[in-house]
Write a protein that holds these residues in place. Structure first.
Motif, PDB file in Angstrom:
ATOM      1  N   LEU A  10      16.828  -0.788  70.049  1.00 10.46           N
ATOM      2  CA  LEU A  10      16.982  -0.904  71.486  1.00 10.46           C
ATOM      3  C   LEU A  10      16.321   0.337  72.092  1.00 10.46           C
ATOM      4  O   LEU A  10      16.750   1.463  71.827  1.00 10.46           O
ATOM      5  CB  LEU A  10      18.464  -0.965  71.864  1.00 10.46           C
ATOM      6  CG  LEU A  10      18.786  -1.232  73.324  1.00 10.46           C
ATOM      7  CD1 LEU A  10      18.249  -2.597  73.760  1.00 10.46           C
ATOM      8  CD2 LEU A  10      20.288  -1.174  73.548  1.00 10.46           C
ATOM      9  N   ASN A  71      13.950  -4.163  80.009  1.00 11.16           N
ATOM     10  CA  ASN A  71      13.295  -5.460  80.130  1.00 11.16           C
ATOM     11  C   ASN A  71      12.776  -5.933  78.778  1.00 11.16           C
ATOM     12  O   ASN A  71      11.762  -6.608  78.697  1.00 11.16           O
ATOM     13  CB  ASN A  71      12.149  -5.391  81.147  1.00 11.16           C
ATOM     14  CG  ASN A  71      11.693  -6.760  81.567  1.00 11.16           C
ATOM     15  OD1 ASN A  71      12.479  -7.712  81.596  1.00 11.16           O
ATOM     16  ND2 ASN A  71      10.420  -6.892  81.869  1.00 11.16           N
ATOM     17  N   GLN A  72      13.483  -5.584  77.743  1.00 16.28           N
ATOM     18  CA  GLN A  72      13.051  -5.933  76.398  1.00 16.28           C
ATOM     19  C   GLN A  72      13.165  -7.420  76.114  1.00 16.28           C
ATOM     20  O   GLN A  72      12.609  -7.908  75.133  1.00 16.28           O
ATOM     21  CB  GLN A  72      13.836  -5.108  75.382  1.00 16.28           C
ATOM     22  CG  GLN A  72      13.502  -3.630  75.539  1.00 16.28           C
ATOM     23  CD  GLN A  72      14.371  -2.735  74.712  1.00 16.28           C
ATOM     24  OE1 GLN A  72      14.190  -2.634  73.510  1.00 16.28           O
ATOM     25  NE2 GLN A  72      15.321  -2.072  75.357  1.00 16.28           N
ATOM     26  N   PHE A  73      13.848  -8.128  76.981  1.00 17.69           N
ATOM     27  CA  PHE A  73      14.037  -9.567  76.789  1.00 17.69           C
ATOM     28  C   PHE A  73      13.483 -10.357  77.966  1.00 17.69           C
ATOM     29  O   PHE A  73      13.905 -11.479  78.237  1.00 17.69           O
ATOM     30  CB  PHE A  73      15.519  -9.875  76.564  1.00 17.69           C
ATOM     31  CG  PHE A  73      16.091  -9.068  75.429  1.00 17.69           C
ATOM     32  CD1 PHE A  73      15.835  -9.409  74.112  1.00 17.69           C
ATOM     33  CD2 PHE A  73      16.847  -7.933  75.679  1.00 17.69           C
ATOM     34  CE1 PHE A  73      16.329  -8.649  73.069  1.00 17.69           C
ATOM     35  CE2 PHE A  73      17.350  -7.167  74.644  1.00 17.69           C
ATOM     36  CZ  PHE A  73      17.094  -7.522  73.324  1.00 17.69           C
ATOM     37  N   GLY A  74      12.550  -9.761  78.693  1.00 21.49           N
ATOM     38  CA  GLY A  74      11.892 -10.460  79.787  1.00 21.49           C
ATOM     39  C   GLY A  74      12.819 -10.855  80.918  1.00 21.49           C
ATOM     40  O   GLY A  74      12.587 -11.848  81.597  1.00 21.49           O
ATOM     41  N   ARG A  76      15.890 -11.832  80.646  1.00 16.89           N
ATOM     42  CA  ARG A  76      16.964 -12.718  80.154  1.00 16.89           C
ATOM     43  C   ARG A  76      18.086 -11.901  79.525  1.00 16.89           C
ATOM     44  O   ARG A  76      17.893 -10.750  79.148  1.00 16.89           O
ATOM     45  CB  ARG A  76      16.412 -13.671  79.095  1.00 16.89           C
ATOM     46  CG  ARG A  76      15.389 -14.643  79.612  1.00 16.89           C
ATOM     47  CD  ARG A  76      14.985 -15.592  78.520  1.00 16.89           C
ATOM     48  NE  ARG A  76      16.133 -16.338  78.037  1.00 16.89           N
ATOM     49  CZ  ARG A  76      16.367 -17.610  78.315  1.00 16.89           C
ATOM     50  NH1 ARG A  76      15.526 -18.292  79.055  1.00 16.89           N
ATOM     51  NH2 ARG A  76      17.431 -18.227  77.843  1.00 16.89           N
ATOM     52  N   GLY A  78      19.726 -10.796  76.503  1.00 18.13           N
ATOM     53  CA  GLY A  78      19.190 -10.718  75.153  1.00 18.13           C
ATOM     54  C   GLY A  78      20.144 -10.127  74.148  1.00 18.13           C
ATOM     55  O   GLY A  78      19.858 -10.073  72.967  1.00 18.13           O
ATOM     56  N   LEU A  79      21.311  -9.692  74.608  1.00 18.73           N
ATOM     57  CA  LEU A  79      22.294  -9.066  73.741  1.00 18.73           C
ATOM     58  C   LEU A  79      23.645  -9.717  74.010  1.00 18.73           C
ATOM     59  O   LEU A  79      24.014  -9.949  75.166  1.00 18.73           O
ATOM     60  CB  LEU A  79      22.348  -7.562  74.008  1.00 18.73           C
ATOM     61  CG  LEU A  79      21.005  -6.855  73.782  1.00 18.73           C
ATOM     62  CD1 LEU A  79      20.962  -5.529  74.522  1.00 18.73           C
ATOM     63  CD2 LEU A  79      20.762  -6.659  72.304  1.00 18.73           C
ATOM     64  N   ASN A 121      19.362  -3.470  80.606  1.00 15.45           N
ATOM     65  CA  ASN A 121      19.466  -4.568  79.648  1.00 15.45           C
ATOM     66  C   ASN A 121      20.633  -5.474  80.006  1.00 15.45           C
ATOM     67  O   ASN A 121      21.732  -4.988  80.297  1.00 15.45           O
ATOM     68  CB  ASN A 121      19.659  -4.027  78.228  1.00 15.45           C
ATOM     69  CG  ASN A 121      18.478  -3.224  77.766  1.00 15.45           C
ATOM     70  OD1 ASN A 121      17.377  -3.744  77.668  1.00 15.45           O
ATOM     71  ND2 ASN A 121      18.695  -1.941  77.512  1.00 15.45           N
ATOM     72  N   ARG A 122      20.373  -6.770  79.974  1.00 13.57           N
ATOM     73  CA  ARG A 122      21.411  -7.751  80.285  1.00 13.57           C
ATOM     74  C   ARG A 122      22.108  -8.189  78.998  1.00 13.57           C
ATOM     75  O   ARG A 122      21.464  -8.521  78.012  1.00 13.57           O
ATOM     76  CB  ARG A 122      20.805  -8.943  81.005  1.00 13.57           C
ATOM     77  CG  ARG A 122      20.202  -8.534  82.348  1.00 13.57           C
ATOM     78  CD  ARG A 122      19.548  -9.692  83.057  1.00 13.57           C
ATOM     79  NE  ARG A 122      20.619 -10.482  83.663  1.00 13.57           N
ATOM     80  CZ  ARG A 122      20.599 -11.817  83.752  1.00 13.57           C
ATOM     81  NH1 ARG A 122      19.586 -12.508  83.282  1.00 13.57           N
ATOM     82  NH2 ARG A 122      21.601 -12.449  84.319  1.00 13.57           N
ATOM     83  N   TRP A 123      23.420  -8.178  79.040  1.00 12.18           N
ATOM     84  CA  TRP A 123      24.279  -8.542  77.917  1.00 12.18           C
ATOM     85  C   TRP A 123      25.236  -9.647  78.357  1.00 12.18           C
ATOM     86  O   TRP A 123      25.601  -9.733  79.528  1.00 12.18           O
ATOM     87  CB  TRP A 123      25.154  -7.369  77.517  1.00 12.18           C
ATOM     88  CG  TRP A 123      24.524  -6.161  76.929  1.00 12.18           C
ATOM     89  CD1 TRP A 123      23.691  -5.259  77.546  1.00 12.18           C
ATOM     90  CD2 TRP A 123      24.726  -5.673  75.609  1.00 12.18           C
ATOM     91  NE1 TRP A 123      23.377  -4.258  76.685  1.00 12.18           N
ATOM     92  CE2 TRP A 123      23.996  -4.475  75.487  1.00 12.18           C
ATOM     93  CE3 TRP A 123      25.459  -6.141  74.521  1.00 12.18           C
ATOM     94  CZ2 TRP A 123      23.976  -3.738  74.317  1.00 12.18           C
ATOM     95  CZ3 TRP A 123      25.449  -5.397  73.360  1.00 12.18           C
ATOM     96  CH2 TRP A 123      24.709  -4.214  73.252  1.00 12.18           C
TER      97      TRP A 123
END
Length: 132
Positions: A10, A71-74, A76, A78-79, A121-123
């Motif tokens: 991450l 923004n590692q998951f565009g 979305r 992602g975690l 980051n979105r979880w």
């Protein structure tokens, strides 16, 4: 031992702010924090002592990595942080100042609410139904 996901990286702005959030605020376990060359560190955390999957905190190095923080998951989710007691963990996270994007919702697969770490980051906080 059966195959499992040992760790994933991450990308974070710096090690210490990531540790302050994940370990101090959320109560994740710090598994390793070893110095490496060039000021880098091998920093491994996990949601709790029994978790098989670890998170390797990777301090961004250079423009491309800095641009990926949060923004590692565009955009979305992602975690996915699984819990066996959604109400307990949701209340503790709210009390600790974690930003939830929504109220808890009840889906066919379980109870879920989206939250963001301080880096963007979105979880999902997620409690699966017993048969899911």
């Amino acid at each position: 031992m059966p195959r499992h996901l040992h760790a994933f990286s991450l990308v974070v702005p710096d090690y210490d702010s990531a540790l302050a959030f994940y370990v101090d605020t959320l109560g994740f376990d710090l598994r390793e924090d070893l110095p490496l060359e060039d000021g880098k560190r091998w920093v491994v955390i996990a949601p709790d002592g029994d978790a098989q999957t670890n998170i390797l905190l990777a301090q961004a190095d250079g423009f491309d990595q800095e641009a990926a923080i949060g923004n590692q998951f565009g955009g979305r989710v992602g975690l996915f942080l699984h819990t066996d007691d959604f109400a307990r963990d949701h209340a503790a996270m709210v009390k600790a100042g974690v930003h939830f994007e929504e109220a808890p919702r009840y889906e066919a697969y379980g109870t879920v609410a989206v939250w963001r770490d301080p880096f963007g980051n979105r979880w999902d906080l997620l409690q699966l139904k017993a048969n899911a």
